[in-house]
Design a protein around this motif. Sequence first.
Motif, PDB file in Angstrom:
ATOM      1  N   ALA A 114      -3.357   4.124   3.780  1.00 43.04           N
ATOM      2  CA  ALA A 114      -3.155   2.837   3.604  1.00 43.04           C
ATOM      3  C   ALA A 114      -1.894   2.311   3.425  1.00 43.04           C
ATOM      4  CB  ALA A 114      -4.310   2.159   2.500  1.00 43.04           C
ATOM      5  N   ASP A 115      -1.757   1.165   3.958  1.00 42.34           N
ATOM      6  CA  ASP A 115      -0.164   0.500   3.442  1.00 42.34           C
ATOM      7  C   ASP A 115      -0.213   0.215   1.975  1.00 42.34           C
ATOM      8  OD1 ASP A 115       1.930  -1.164   3.352  1.00 42.34           O
ATOM      9  OD2 ASP A 115       1.098  -2.831   3.997  1.00 42.34           O
ATOM     10  N   PRO A 116       0.912   0.788   1.244  1.00 41.87           N
ATOM     11  CA  PRO A 116       0.926   0.778  -0.177  1.00 41.87           C
ATOM     12  C   PRO A 116       1.222  -0.890  -0.527  1.00 41.87           C
ATOM     13  CG  PRO A 116       2.761   1.966   0.795  1.00 41.87           C
ATOM     14  CD  PRO A 116       1.891   1.685   1.904  1.00 41.87           C
ATOM     15  N   ILE A 117       1.919  -1.499   0.291  1.00 37.85           N
ATOM     16  CA  ILE A 117       2.087  -2.922  -0.116  1.00 37.85           C
ATOM     17  C   ILE A 117       1.027  -3.645  -0.143  1.00 37.85           C
ATOM     18  CG2 ILE A 117       3.770  -4.833   0.387  1.00 37.85           C
ATOM     19  CD1 ILE A 117       5.208  -2.373  -0.487  1.00 37.85           C
ATOM     20  N   ALA A 118       0.024  -3.317   0.863  1.00 39.81           N
ATOM     21  CA  ALA A 118      -1.006  -3.971   1.072  1.00 39.81           C
ATOM     22  C   ALA A 118      -2.031  -3.908  -0.372  1.00 39.81           C
ATOM     23  CB  ALA A 118      -1.877  -3.837   2.203  1.00 39.81           C
ATOM     24  N   LEU A 119      -2.088  -2.665  -0.682  1.00 45.73           N
ATOM     25  CA  LEU A 119      -2.872  -2.316  -2.044  1.00 45.73           C
ATOM     26  C   LEU A 119      -2.289  -3.063  -3.049  1.00 45.73           C
ATOM     27  CD1 LEU A 119      -3.339   1.514  -1.572  1.00 45.73           C
ATOM     28  CD2 LEU A 119      -5.115  -0.296  -1.045  1.00 45.73           C
ATOM     29  N   LEU A 120      -1.166  -3.449  -3.192  1.00 50.53           N
ATOM     30  CA  LEU A 120      -0.352  -3.980  -4.193  1.00 50.53           C
ATOM     31  C   LEU A 120      -0.624  -5.607  -4.381  1.00 50.53           C
ATOM     32  CD1 LEU A 120       3.155  -2.138  -4.558  1.00 50.53           C
ATOM     33  CD2 LEU A 120       1.017  -2.011  -6.194  1.00 50.53           C
ATOM     34  N   GLU A 121      -0.539  -6.035  -2.902  1.00 48.63           N
ATOM     35  CA  GLU A 121      -1.219  -7.260  -2.802  1.00 48.63           C
ATOM     36  C   GLU A 121      -2.391  -7.617  -3.072  1.00 48.63           C
ATOM     37  OE1 GLU A 121       2.023  -8.766   1.150  1.00 48.63           O
ATOM     38  OE2 GLU A 121       0.178  -7.461   1.374  1.00 48.63           O
ATOM     39  N   GLU A 122      -3.361  -6.827  -2.543  1.00 42.55           N
ATOM     40  CA  GLU A 122      -4.659  -6.889  -3.154  1.00 42.55           C
ATOM     41  C   GLU A 122      -4.975  -6.918  -4.300  1.00 42.55           C
ATOM     42  OE1 GLU A 122      -8.340  -3.989  -3.202  1.00 42.55           O
ATOM     43  OE2 GLU A 122      -7.039  -3.725  -1.410  1.00 42.55           O
ATOM     44  N   GLN A 123      -4.180  -6.063  -5.437  1.00 39.87           N
ATOM     45  CA  GLN A 123      -4.175  -6.111  -6.889  1.00 39.87           C
ATOM     46  C   GLN A 123      -3.937  -7.651  -7.313  1.00 39.87           C
ATOM     47  OE1 GLN A 123      -2.250  -2.452  -8.061  1.00 39.87           O
ATOM     48  NE2 GLN A 123      -4.223  -2.061  -9.079  1.00 39.87           N
ATOM     49  N   ALA A 173       1.849   1.989  -9.821  1.00 42.77           N
ATOM     50  CA  ALA A 173       1.142   2.330  -8.706  1.00 42.77           C
ATOM     51  C   ALA A 173      -0.115   3.190  -8.796  1.00 42.77           C
ATOM     52  CB  ALA A 173       2.223   2.881  -7.785  1.00 42.77           C
ATOM     53  N   ALA A 174      -0.855   2.928  -9.893  1.00 43.81           N
ATOM     54  CA  ALA A 174      -2.050   4.025 -10.007  1.00 43.81           C
ATOM     55  C   ALA A 174      -3.261   3.816  -8.888  1.00 43.81           C
ATOM     56  CB  ALA A 174      -2.832   3.361 -11.441  1.00 43.81           C
ATOM     57  N   LEU A 175      -3.158   2.734  -8.363  1.00 38.11           N
ATOM     58  CA  LEU A 175      -4.053   2.426  -7.299  1.00 38.11           C
ATOM     59  C   LEU A 175      -3.653   3.244  -5.978  1.00 38.11           C
ATOM     60  CD1 LEU A 175      -6.662   1.027  -5.687  1.00 38.11           C
ATOM     61  CD2 LEU A 175      -5.323  -0.934  -5.364  1.00 38.11           C
ATOM     62  N   LEU A 176      -2.415   3.266  -5.758  1.00 35.77           N
ATOM     63  CA  LEU A 176      -1.939   4.029  -4.635  1.00 35.77           C
ATOM     64  C   LEU A 176      -2.232   5.480  -4.567  1.00 35.77           C
ATOM     65  CD1 LEU A 176      -0.581   1.102  -4.501  1.00 35.77           C
ATOM     66  CD2 LEU A 176       1.580   2.677  -3.644  1.00 35.77           C
ATOM     67  N   MET A 177      -1.938   6.010  -6.026  1.00 38.41           N
ATOM     68  CA  MET A 177      -2.258   7.659  -6.235  1.00 38.41           C
ATOM     69  C   MET A 177      -3.689   7.766  -6.141  1.00 38.41           C
ATOM     70  SD  MET A 177      -0.575  10.089  -8.869  1.00 38.41           S
ATOM     71  CE  MET A 177      -0.471  11.905  -8.597  1.00 38.41           C
ATOM     72  N   ALA A 178      -4.624   6.779  -6.654  1.00 36.97           N
ATOM     73  CA  ALA A 178      -5.849   7.249  -6.433  1.00 36.97           C
ATOM     74  C   ALA A 178      -6.448   7.193  -5.370  1.00 36.97           C
ATOM     75  CB  ALA A 178      -6.646   6.100  -7.350  1.00 36.97           C
ATOM     76  N   ALA A 179      -5.942   6.257  -4.271  1.00 34.06           N
ATOM     77  CA  ALA A 179      -6.491   6.255  -2.968  1.00 34.06           C
ATOM     78  C   ALA A 179      -5.844   7.706  -2.414  1.00 34.06           C
ATOM     79  CB  ALA A 179      -5.652   5.383  -2.329  1.00 34.06           C
ATOM     80  N   ASP A 180      -4.629   8.053  -2.588  1.00 36.66           N
ATOM     81  CA  ASP A 180      -4.308   9.505  -2.289  1.00 36.66           C
ATOM     82  C   ASP A 180      -4.757  10.649  -2.776  1.00 36.66           C
ATOM     83  OD1 ASP A 180      -2.424   8.331  -0.643  1.00 36.66           O
ATOM     84  OD2 ASP A 180      -0.787   8.282  -2.294  1.00 36.66           O
ATOM     85  N   LEU A 181      -5.409  10.588  -3.977  1.00 33.23           N
ATOM     86  CA  LEU A 181      -6.043  11.713  -4.643  1.00 33.23           C
ATOM     87  C   LEU A 181      -7.397  11.994  -4.119  1.00 33.23           C
ATOM     88  CD1 LEU A 181      -5.174  11.317  -8.398  1.00 33.23           C
ATOM     89  CD2 LEU A 181      -4.338  13.269  -6.725  1.00 33.23           C
ATOM     90  N   ALA A 182      -8.023  10.906  -3.542  1.00 33.87           N
ATOM     91  CA  ALA A 182      -9.143  10.931  -2.796  1.00 33.87           C
ATOM     92  C   ALA A 182      -9.193  11.671  -1.562  1.00 33.87           C
ATOM     93  CB  ALA A 182      -9.749   9.561  -2.491  1.00 33.87           C
ATOM     94  N   ARG A 183      -7.952  11.782  -0.893  1.00 33.36           N
ATOM     95  CA  ARG A 183      -7.879  12.774   0.315  1.00 33.36           C
ATOM     96  C   ARG A 183      -7.531  14.179   0.082  1.00 33.36           C
ATOM     97  NH1 ARG A 183      -6.520   8.479   4.221  1.00 33.36           N
ATOM     98  NH2 ARG A 183      -7.033  10.081   5.670  1.00 33.36           N
ATOM     99  N   THR A 184      -7.415  14.462  -1.248  1.00 34.04           N
ATOM    100  CA  THR A 184      -7.124  15.729  -1.718  1.00 34.04           C
ATOM    101  C   THR A 184      -8.340  16.932  -1.828  1.00 34.04           C
ATOM    102  OG1 THR A 184      -6.755  15.265  -4.071  1.00 34.04           O
ATOM    103  CG2 THR A 184      -4.797  15.070  -2.381  1.00 34.04           C
ATOM    104  N   PRO A 185      -8.150  18.076  -2.164  1.00 38.21           N
ATOM    105  CA  PRO A 185      -9.294  19.003  -2.404  1.00 38.21           C
ATOM    106  C   PRO A 185      -9.837  18.802  -3.685  1.00 38.21           C
ATOM    107  CG  PRO A 185      -7.566  20.437  -1.316  1.00 38.21           C
ATOM    108  CD  PRO A 185      -7.112  18.897  -1.639  1.00 38.21           C
TER     109      PRO A 185
END
Length: 484
Positions: free
Chosen positions: A51-60, A87-99
């Motif tokens: 996801a575009d990190p800037i779009a996530l910040l705009e959403e918040q 940027a907790a939302l950005l990392m949450a989105a990324d952690l969801a893709r990890t094992p």
Amino acid sequence: MVPTASDTASATIPATPDRADFEGRRAYGRARRIGTPRTSHAVWETPADRADPIALLEEQAESRVPELVPIRHGRMMVSPFTFYRGAALLMAADLARTPKSGLTVQLCGDAHLSNFGLFGSPERRLLFDINDFDETHPGPFEWDLKRLVASFEIAGRHRGFTDEERQQLRLAAARGYRERMIEAAESSVLDAWYDHLDAEQVESWVKAERAASRADKRQVKAVETIVAKARTKDRLRAFSKLVTNDDGEMRIIADPPLIVPVEDVVTDAHEIRNTEATMRGILASYRSTLLVARHPLAEYRYVHMARKVVGVGSVGTRAWIVLLTGRDASDPLFLQAKEARASVLERFLEPSEYASHGERVVRGQRRMQASTDIFLGWRRVRGDGGIERDFYVRQLHDWKGSFDPEVMIPRGALLYARICGETLARAHARSGDRVEIAAYLGRSARFDEAISEFSVAYADQNDADYASFIAAIASGRLEAREGL
């Protein structure tokens, strides 16, 4: 979410054992390595469809107070570390893709190094613990640890630490977590539950490090200063700094845009009365969510309120400070009523079991902390246009002390990294299964090294996102107000 090995190998993992079956719990924890090897946590590669990190910040920003959003962006601009804090939302989105380990705890959700600190317990002891739970939610234990360890790598880069110094920080935090979790798993049930870290223990530890030549005199003095200052940051000091006497009436001092009295937030007299009536209603009704039956709050009366900007990631959410008095004007109390929104973790995990996000924050905090503010509670209110908002309430100042990452030096940061890792383990041991997690971690450094490697890769990701963020401000896509 992208399936991981842990999703496909569940058939080889035994059923979750009974809580009284300690050996079964150890076997279950070790078996979780089958689907999710400890080394699998080392990997972070930017997905092509990220996801575009800037779009996530705009959403918040869409549901936050519009005039405060540029302040949030201005605070995030200061450095890659302050960006990471927001940027907790950005990392949450990324952690969801990890094992995922499959071992669930109550997550802090935003476990970076600045969300730990000193505070006063109801028993009047100065404790060190996690101090921010806005994003708390059940999830895989390693998500909190990855966010914590990555924060030391990012802050270390900002401070100009060498590669070796940053590696030591990362490993100290991960090792502190693993070894404390193993100790909790091997302790008696109640010893593990009551385990905590107080200021005296921190001071004793630092002095022991000094005696062993692993710390210097400056570090000992710095810790003593933080502890001493924390004891002065109480309700009376807050009163002296934040309150003035205006024609015989106590009023919170305006410091716009960071502190704005209610009469300046809503200027219509009718709206002011309604807003204050709503706050009085919150204070009266939220008592039912407090842990103490005959609560001292009943002896206080409302005086004044103001909107206050707090933190980095929280900027733009609705937060009020409320002045109350008890016996007389020399007996003040400040409470903070802070808006609670859905955790950034929720869209990637199971929905919250609580209808109120205020309740989610409070119950998560009570599960994780060794001791909790007696004024901590929650309430849902109906505001403008019939919009319902969730709030949690807590005491504003009660022996607060924190570590300043802007002045940290390698040796001091090394001690702090271990303390934070251990503190996070204590919190997870209360809310999750310490025996299963300890068995999964094991006694080797394999897991520590994997988390360390992930943190380096994720710090690179954070640097790239920060550069995109700065570019979005320069282009006018995002608005920022610096210096506040």
